[in-house]
Design a protein around this motif. Structure first.
Motif, PDB file in Angstrom:
ATOM      1  N   ARG A   4      -1.337  -3.242  14.050  1.00  0.00           N
ATOM      2  CA  ARG A   4      -1.544  -2.797  12.675  1.00  0.00           C
ATOM      3  C   ARG A   4      -2.556  -1.667  12.566  1.00  0.00           C
ATOM      4  N   LYS A   5      -3.326  -1.458  13.611  1.00  0.00           N
ATOM      5  CA  LYS A   5      -4.182  -0.271  13.633  1.00  0.00           C
ATOM      6  C   LYS A   5      -3.334   0.987  13.802  1.00  0.00           C
ATOM      7  N   ASN A   6      -2.184   0.811  14.446  1.00  0.00           N
ATOM      8  CA  ASN A   6      -1.304   1.945  14.732  1.00  0.00           C
ATOM      9  C   ASN A   6      -0.139   2.068  13.768  1.00  0.00           C
ATOM     10  N   ALA A   7       0.082   1.058  12.931  1.00  0.00           N
ATOM     11  CA  ALA A   7       1.212   1.063  11.999  1.00  0.00           C
ATOM     12  C   ALA A   7       0.742   0.611  10.620  1.00  0.00           C
ATOM     13  N   GLN A   8       0.860   1.491   9.644  1.00  0.00           N
ATOM     14  CA  GLN A   8       0.382   1.213   8.301  1.00  0.00           C
ATOM     15  C   GLN A   8       1.487   1.456   7.281  1.00  0.00           C
ATOM     16  N   ILE A   9       1.190   1.200   6.011  1.00  0.00           N
ATOM     17  CA  ILE A   9       2.185   1.379   4.940  1.00  0.00           C
ATOM     18  C   ILE A   9       1.506   1.948   3.706  1.00  0.00           C
ATOM     19  N   VAL A  10       2.222   2.834   3.006  1.00  0.00           N
ATOM     20  CA  VAL A  10       1.810   3.333   1.696  1.00  0.00           C
ATOM     21  C   VAL A  10       2.816   2.788   0.700  1.00  0.00           C
ATOM     22  N   PHE A  11       2.330   2.044  -0.298  1.00  0.00           N
ATOM     23  CA  PHE A  11       3.218   1.333  -1.213  1.00  0.00           C
ATOM     24  C   PHE A  11       3.674   2.223  -2.376  1.00  0.00           C
ATOM     25  N   GLN A  12       4.687   1.727  -3.074  1.00  0.00           N
ATOM     26  CA  GLN A  12       5.304   2.473  -4.168  1.00  0.00           C
ATOM     27  C   GLN A  12       4.377   2.617  -5.365  1.00  0.00           C
ATOM     28  N   ASP A  13       3.801   1.527  -5.808  1.00  0.00           N
ATOM     29  CA  ASP A  13       2.967   1.542  -7.008  1.00  0.00           C
ATOM     30  C   ASP A  13       1.514   1.753  -6.610  1.00  0.00           C
ATOM     31  N   PRO A  14       0.938   2.919  -6.908  1.00  0.00           N
ATOM     32  CA  PRO A  14      -0.432   3.197  -6.479  1.00  0.00           C
ATOM     33  C   PRO A  14      -1.496   2.454  -7.277  1.00  0.00           C
ATOM     34  N   TYR A  15      -1.072   1.671  -8.258  1.00  0.00           N
ATOM     35  CA  TYR A  15      -2.053   0.913  -9.039  1.00  0.00           C
ATOM     36  C   TYR A  15      -2.091  -0.550  -8.628  1.00  0.00           C
ATOM     37  N   SER A  16      -0.924  -1.189  -8.551  1.00  0.00           N
ATOM     38  CA  SER A  16      -0.888  -2.621  -8.252  1.00  0.00           C
ATOM     39  C   SER A  16      -1.344  -2.938  -6.832  1.00  0.00           C
ATOM     40  N   CYS A  17      -1.296  -1.940  -5.929  1.00  0.00           N
ATOM     41  CA  CYS A  17      -1.700  -2.205  -4.547  1.00  0.00           C
ATOM     42  C   CYS A  17      -3.203  -2.030  -4.325  1.00  0.00           C
ATOM     43  N   LEU A  18      -3.928  -1.599  -5.368  1.00  0.00           N
ATOM     44  CA  LEU A  18      -5.377  -1.411  -5.256  1.00  0.00           C
ATOM     45  C   LEU A  18      -6.104  -2.497  -6.040  1.00  0.00           C
ATOM     46  N   ASN A  19      -7.115  -3.077  -5.435  1.00  0.00           N
ATOM     47  CA  ASN A  19      -7.929  -4.103  -6.103  1.00  0.00           C
ATOM     48  C   ASN A  19      -8.733  -3.443  -7.217  1.00  0.00           C
ATOM     49  N   PRO A  20      -8.496  -3.827  -8.477  1.00  0.00           N
ATOM     50  CA  PRO A  20      -9.188  -3.164  -9.591  1.00  0.00           C
ATOM     51  C   PRO A  20     -10.690  -3.424  -9.621  1.00  0.00           C
ATOM     52  N   ARG A  21     -11.156  -4.405  -8.845  1.00  0.00           N
ATOM     53  CA  ARG A  21     -12.581  -4.729  -8.822  1.00  0.00           C
ATOM     54  C   ARG A  21     -13.373  -3.918  -7.801  1.00  0.00           C
ATOM     55  N   LEU A  22     -12.653  -3.148  -6.971  1.00  0.00           N
ATOM     56  CA  LEU A  22     -13.313  -2.375  -5.925  1.00  0.00           C
ATOM     57  C   LEU A  22     -13.314  -0.889  -6.264  1.00  0.00           C
ATOM     58  N   SER A  23     -14.395  -0.213  -5.901  1.00  0.00           N
ATOM     59  CA  SER A  23     -14.493   1.231  -6.106  1.00  0.00           C
ATOM     60  C   SER A  23     -13.711   1.958  -5.022  1.00  0.00           C
ATOM     61  N   VAL A  24     -13.589   3.266  -5.166  1.00  0.00           N
ATOM     62  CA  VAL A  24     -12.860   4.073  -4.186  1.00  0.00           C
ATOM     63  C   VAL A  24     -13.457   3.909  -2.803  1.00  0.00           C
ATOM     64  N   SER A  25     -14.767   3.984  -2.700  1.00  0.00           N
ATOM     65  CA  SER A  25     -15.419   3.848  -1.390  1.00  0.00           C
ATOM     66  C   SER A  25     -15.173   2.470  -0.784  1.00  0.00           C
ATOM     67  N   GLU A  26     -15.193   1.436  -1.615  1.00  0.00           N
ATOM     68  CA  GLU A  26     -14.950   0.075  -1.112  1.00  0.00           C
ATOM     69  C   GLU A  26     -13.496  -0.112  -0.691  1.00  0.00           C
ATOM     70  N   LEU A  27     -12.578   0.488  -1.442  1.00  0.00           N
ATOM     71  CA  LEU A  27     -11.157   0.377  -1.102  1.00  0.00           C
ATOM     72  C   LEU A  27     -10.858   1.048   0.236  1.00  0.00           C
ATOM     73  N   ILE A  28     -11.421   2.240   0.444  1.00  0.00           N
ATOM     74  CA  ILE A  28     -11.159   2.987   1.672  1.00  0.00           C
ATOM     75  C   ILE A  28     -11.843   2.333   2.872  1.00  0.00           C
ATOM     76  N   SER A  29     -13.011   1.756   2.631  1.00  0.00           N
ATOM     77  CA  SER A  29     -13.774   1.168   3.750  1.00  0.00           C
ATOM     78  C   SER A  29     -13.278  -0.216   4.151  1.00  0.00           C
ATOM     79  N   GLU A  30     -12.466  -0.853   3.290  1.00  0.00           N
ATOM     80  CA  GLU A  30     -12.033  -2.225   3.555  1.00  0.00           C
ATOM     81  C   GLU A  30     -11.378  -2.406   4.918  1.00  0.00           C
ATOM     82  N   PRO A  31     -10.375  -1.590   5.302  1.00  0.00           N
ATOM     83  CA  PRO A  31      -9.789  -1.761   6.642  1.00  0.00           C
ATOM     84  C   PRO A  31     -10.786  -1.497   7.764  1.00  0.00           C
ATOM     85  N   LEU A  32     -11.762  -0.645   7.515  1.00  0.00           N
ATOM     86  CA  LEU A  32     -12.785  -0.356   8.523  1.00  0.00           C
ATOM     87  C   LEU A  32     -13.707  -1.559   8.703  1.00  0.00           C
TER      88      LEU A  32
END
Length: 322
Positions: free
Chosen positions: A88-116
């Motif tokens: 899964r480090k080498n294979a990822q997915i970008v989903f259709q709905d850019p809103y429902s796939c993001l946790n509304p409680r997390l900021s941009v920095s937290e969302l991007i850093s989550e997999p890290l």
């Protein structure tokens, strides 16, 4: 199939059946294709034909009923938990709905850093912060949005956050699951250009899932057409638009409007309804809507055969329809 280049992903006999009260729903039924390293394979078809399910099966967001997904010579469907984490480090997915796939409680920095964080990629907070800023810059997000929340962003920026998350661990393969269908047309162009540039810069390989043939034409090296859980035609993008051989592909292409007032295309109107994926009919699944249907079409399922070099069609009479 003929190997055009180095295969990164190879799908063999992939099936996914869901149990329902009325019987087995054949969402994906004996699908075969490969994706070469560095290319984009477009996967198109009507809603409900199994496109998104296929993408999720490849990266095991869904478990397959049977079949194989070969990644660098190894079957992903046999991977244990440890090997799946590495995959899964080498294979990822970008989903259709850019809103429902993001946790509304997390900021941009937290969302991007989550997999890290999950993969413990950085122990140093400064390095982590630098990586987040780097990813935002790569996908065209202004640094002023680093503490913004999803509801404060428009659709295009939300999708850029989703792309940044997918890129966080430096993958080489990304499933693009209708990534622009929920966006305005002008924003679609921006996201498509971004993904194209990222592919060239980072050497990415895409499975691009969509129902819009016009979009797929501009982003794909090869295109696979799917109907009711099966691949019915697969070839390079130029051939599929100039010389489609499957009646379903021909009908889809005839529906694309020509942006010229004085030019018209003969429209192929499909009669009848799409058969139920629950206990589908015998023979060719398109036979009930096909204007070229013969008796053999209703009794024998056509295989995906190579009609011409690199051009695969699942039709008993494909050679006579070109």
């Amino acid at each position: 199939m003929v190997q055009v280049g180095e295969k990164l992903i190879e799908v063999k006999g992939l099936k996914k059946y869901f149990k329902t009260k009325k019987g087995l729903l054949h969402a994906v039924d004996d699908v075969n294709f490969f994706i070469n390293k560095g290319e984009t394979l477009g996967l198109v078809g009507e809603s409900g034909c199994g496109k998104s399910t296929t993408g999720r099966l490849i990266i095991r967001l869904l478990e397959a009923t049977s079949g194989e997904v070969i990644y660098k010579g190894k079957n992903v469907l046999d991977f244990n938990k440890g090997k799946m984490k590495e995959f899964r480090k080498n294979a990822q997915i970008v989903f259709q709905d850019p809103y429902s796939c993001l946790n509304p409680r997390l900021s941009v920095s937290e969302l991007i850093s989550e997999p890290l964080y999950v993969n413990k990629a950085y122990k140093n907070k400064i390095q982590l912060s630098n990586r987040i800023e780097e990813l935002m810059d790569i996908v065209g997000l202004s640094s002023r949005l680093i503490n913004a929340y999803p509801h404060e962003l428009d659709g295009g920026r939300r999708q850029r956050v989703g792309i940044a998350r997918a890129l966080a661990l430096n993958p080489e393969f990304i499933v693009q699951d209708e990534p622009v269908s929920a966006l305005d047309v002008c924003i679609q162009a921006q996201i498509l250009n971004l993904m194209h540039n990222l592919q060239k810069e980072l050497g990415l390989t895409y499975l691009f899932i969509a129902h819009n043939l016009s979009v797929v034409k501009h982003v794909s090296d090869r295109i696979a057409v799917m109907y009711l859980g099966k691949i019915v035609e697969l070839t390079d993008y130029k051939t599929i638009f100039k010389d489609p051989l499957h009646p379903y592909t021909q009908a889809l292409l005839s529906a694309i409007p020509i942006p010229k007032v004085d030019m018209k295309r003969e429209r192929i109107i499909l009669e009848g309804d799409v058969p139920s994926p629950v206990n589908p009919p015998e023979g060719c699944r398109f036979s009930g809507r096909c204007r070229h249907c013969k008796d053999i079409c209703k009794s024998q399922t056509p295989g995906l055969n190579e009609i011409e070099p690199g051009h695969y069609v699942a039709c008993h009479f494909a050679r006579n329809l070109g």
